[in-house]
Design an enzyme around this catalytic site. Structure first.
Site, mmCIF file in Angstrom:
data_model
loop_
_atom_site.group_PDB
_atom_site.id
_atom_site.type_symbol
_atom_site.label_atom_id
_atom_site.label_comp_id
_atom_site.label_asym_id
_atom_site.label_seq_id
_atom_site.Cartn_x
_atom_site.Cartn_y
_atom_site.Cartn_z
ATOM 1 N N HIS A 7 21.033 24.791 38.878
ATOM 2 C CA HIS A 7 19.624 25.095 38.576
ATOM 3 C C HIS A 7 19.150 26.394 39.257
ATOM 4 O O HIS A 7 19.960 27.266 39.513
ATOM 5 C CB HIS A 7 18.746 23.890 38.927
ATOM 6 N N GLU A 65 15.768 19.657 43.505
ATOM 7 C CA GLU A 65 17.225 19.783 43.525
ATOM 8 C C GLU A 65 17.671 21.237 43.745
ATOM 9 O O GLU A 65 18.586 21.503 44.526
ATOM 10 C CB GLU A 65 17.804 19.262 42.203
ATOM 11 N N HIS A 89 25.236 19.755 42.854
ATOM 12 C CA HIS A 89 24.025 19.160 42.271
ATOM 13 C C HIS A 89 23.565 17.963 43.072
ATOM 14 O O HIS A 89 24.290 17.443 43.922
ATOM 15 C CB HIS A 89 24.299 18.705 40.826
ATOM 16 N N GLU A 121 27.734 15.580 42.717
ATOM 17 C CA GLU A 121 26.354 15.083 42.858
ATOM 18 C C GLU A 121 26.295 14.479 44.259
ATOM 19 O O GLU A 121 26.818 13.398 44.510
ATOM 20 C CB GLU A 121 26.041 14.016 41.803
HETATM 21 ZN ZN ZN Z 1 21.682 19.100 38.607
#
Ligand code: ZN
Length: 503
Positions: free
Chosen positions: A307, A321, A374, A444
């Site tokens: 992002h 995030e 992430h 993640e």
């Molecule tokens: Zn993400």
């Protein structure tokens, strides 16, 4: 005769004027553009092969400079021969790119190792060490100069500034870009913030057609040719080169071609010789080290913070995030910065980059692995850590086995770091890993909207631990999948050991 020389100097003075800061380096680094704060200094050093990029297109000015890199750059500034040699340091084998410079600089008392017989070439250089190193290399003080006095000399000379709190920040590390600024200022007064050098020692040129250059080696262009008997004003030396003033122009000549006494037979000045002159001084110019293929410094890790900018990623518990993963990625990057392994980050700050850019950027920088960072969000209840790879069809990313192994080592280390719920290693076609052209994994680290996971995500200490986990997981992959033994030293450097073989 004196009058004649004076007249001639005057003529020479008006004939050519080349601003010393101008550089005609052909190299252009995509990460050092025309508005970069250290642009002039970096290209000045690159022109004389005193500094070089980490590749032909990247200088990586924001990477911390290591002790080895600093030794190499200063060694080249001093005109040392950089040929790799054995050293007395256990951690500087002859294969180390800076071994030749380190050895010569130790012999000259410019640099020293640690009491336990190591040199720590991959440790980041501190500002205090830089100050001492530059004082010794450029002979501002004796070799026993203290950090405090070395620092104040650099400040007095307009080479370095203190910090806002009035202190020098001796324990802080230095980025490659900033080190280039300090070094360029040490060599060339044009870059300094104040002018304190005096040019009050009269000396005489003892050869004809002496090239008067813009920097301290023969790679720098010449401004004028000086003639035998010409009076010049000497100020200081950089290795075997003297910084002199001819009229109002400051430049460099090899020190063997100027002397204190007026030469006896002053040859009458002549118009520039008709035939091409050979270089008066065959000064060895060290070529920048080119590491042999397949050393650690050939490895490239692409770090991909998810992002950014207008794409905030998942929100939760007051966090975004994009910010959390950038922070973790920077931590991961700073571990690599202390090793010879190169890294490139797809974004280094809070701005938007497209998926295509990430994939192209990774390919362009010839990544060996791609790690996308992430954090998850779902319903506030879901929690835990997972890692993805892509292996559905061979149509896109062909590195299925490698990507799976990379994901396994990532998942193992992120669990070890935070010990949250283990959601496993999964095969899923996220675009950024599917479209990639190298072993790729998407991590993640946890659920940003989980009350359990946020305790880790919001903690700077824990994010730093996560950055280290991603660093070690990458080493695990190189060690277990590629069978590289040379990463073992890097684990040791951080008090860690390889994971079990689990892929
Ligand atoms: Zn993400």
């Amino acid at each position: 005769m004196k009058k004649l020389i004076g007249l001639l100097s005057l003529l020479l003075l008006v004939s050519i004027f080349t601003p010393l800061k101008s550089t005609s380096a052909n190299t252009m680094f995509s990460d050092v553009g025309t508005t970069h704060r250290a642009q002039e200094e970096i290209y000045y050093l690159v022109q004389g092969k005193i500094a070089s990029g980490v590749s032909s297109t990247q200088f990586v000015p924001d990477k911390q400079v290591t002790r080895g890199e600093a030794a190499a750059m200063i060694g080249r500034a001093l005109g040392m021969n950089g040929e790799k040699v054995a050293t007395k340091f256990a951690d500087v084998p002859s294969s180390n790119f800076a071994s030749g410079y380190i050895k010569q600089m130790v012999e000259r008392g410019i640099i020293s190792g640690y009491p336990n017989g190591t040199f720590r070439p991959y440790e980041t250089l501190t500002r205090g060490q830089m100050a001492v190193l530059m004082n010794r290399a450029f002979k501002y003080g004796g070799n026993t100069v203290s950090v405090a006095s070395a620092s104040s000399t650099l400040m007095d000379k307009g080479i370095a500034q203190g910090m806002a709190d009035g202190l020098f920040g001796s324990d802080l590390t230095i980025k490659r870009g900033d080190f280039a600024v300090f070094l360029a200022r040490g060599i060339n007064t044009d870059f300094r913030t104040t002018q304190t050098e005096t040019f009050d020692q009269t000396m005489y040129v003892n050869t004809n057609n002496l090239y008067f250059r813009t920097g301290p080696n023969t790679l720098y262009p010449w401004i004028q040719k000086l003639h035998s008997g010409q009076e010049v004003q000497y100020s200081y030396s950089i290795g075997d080169w003297s910084v002199i003033k001819v009229g109002e122009i400051v430049g460099y000549v090899h020190s063997s071609f100027i002397q204190m006494d007026k030469p006896l037979d002053i040859q009458p000045p002549v118009t520039p010789a008709p035939e091409p002159e050979p270089e008066p001084v065959p000064v060895p110019v060290p070529t920048p080290p080119v590491d042999s293929p397949n050393t650690l410094s050939d490895l490239v890790v692409i770090i991909d913070p998810g992002h950014g900018g207008t794409d905030p990623g998942a929100p939760g518990n007051g966090f975004l995030e994009k910010n959390v993963v950038l922070n973790i990625s920077r931590h991961m990057n700073s571990y690599f910065a202390q090793t010879p392994i190169k890294t490139f980050m797809t974004r280094t700050d809070d701005y938007f980059v497209t998926r295509d850019f990430r994939v192209d950027f990774a390919a362009k920088n010839k990544g060996d692995v791609f790690v996308s960072v992430h954090a998850n969000a779902f319903n506030g209840i879901a929690n835990g850590q997972e890692t993805y790879y892509y292996a559905r069809t061979a149509a896109t990313n062909p590195y299925e086995k490698q990507s799976r192994a990379l994901a396994i080592y990532m998942q193992n280390r992120i669990l070890e770091a935070w010990n949250l719920t283990d959601r496993g290693v999964k095969n899923k076609g996220f675009d950024v890993i599917r479209a990639n052209t190298m072993p790729a994994a998407l991590v993640e680290v946890g659920f940003i909207d989980s009350s359990k996971d946020i305790a880790y995500i919001q903690s700077e200490v824990e994010r730093e631990k996560m950055g280290k986990a991603l660093f070690l997981a990458t080493l695990d992959y190189f060690y277990h999948f590629d069978g590289r033994q040379d990463v073992l030293a890097l684990y040791e450097q951080f008090g860690a050991a390889p994971s079990n073989r689990i892929h």
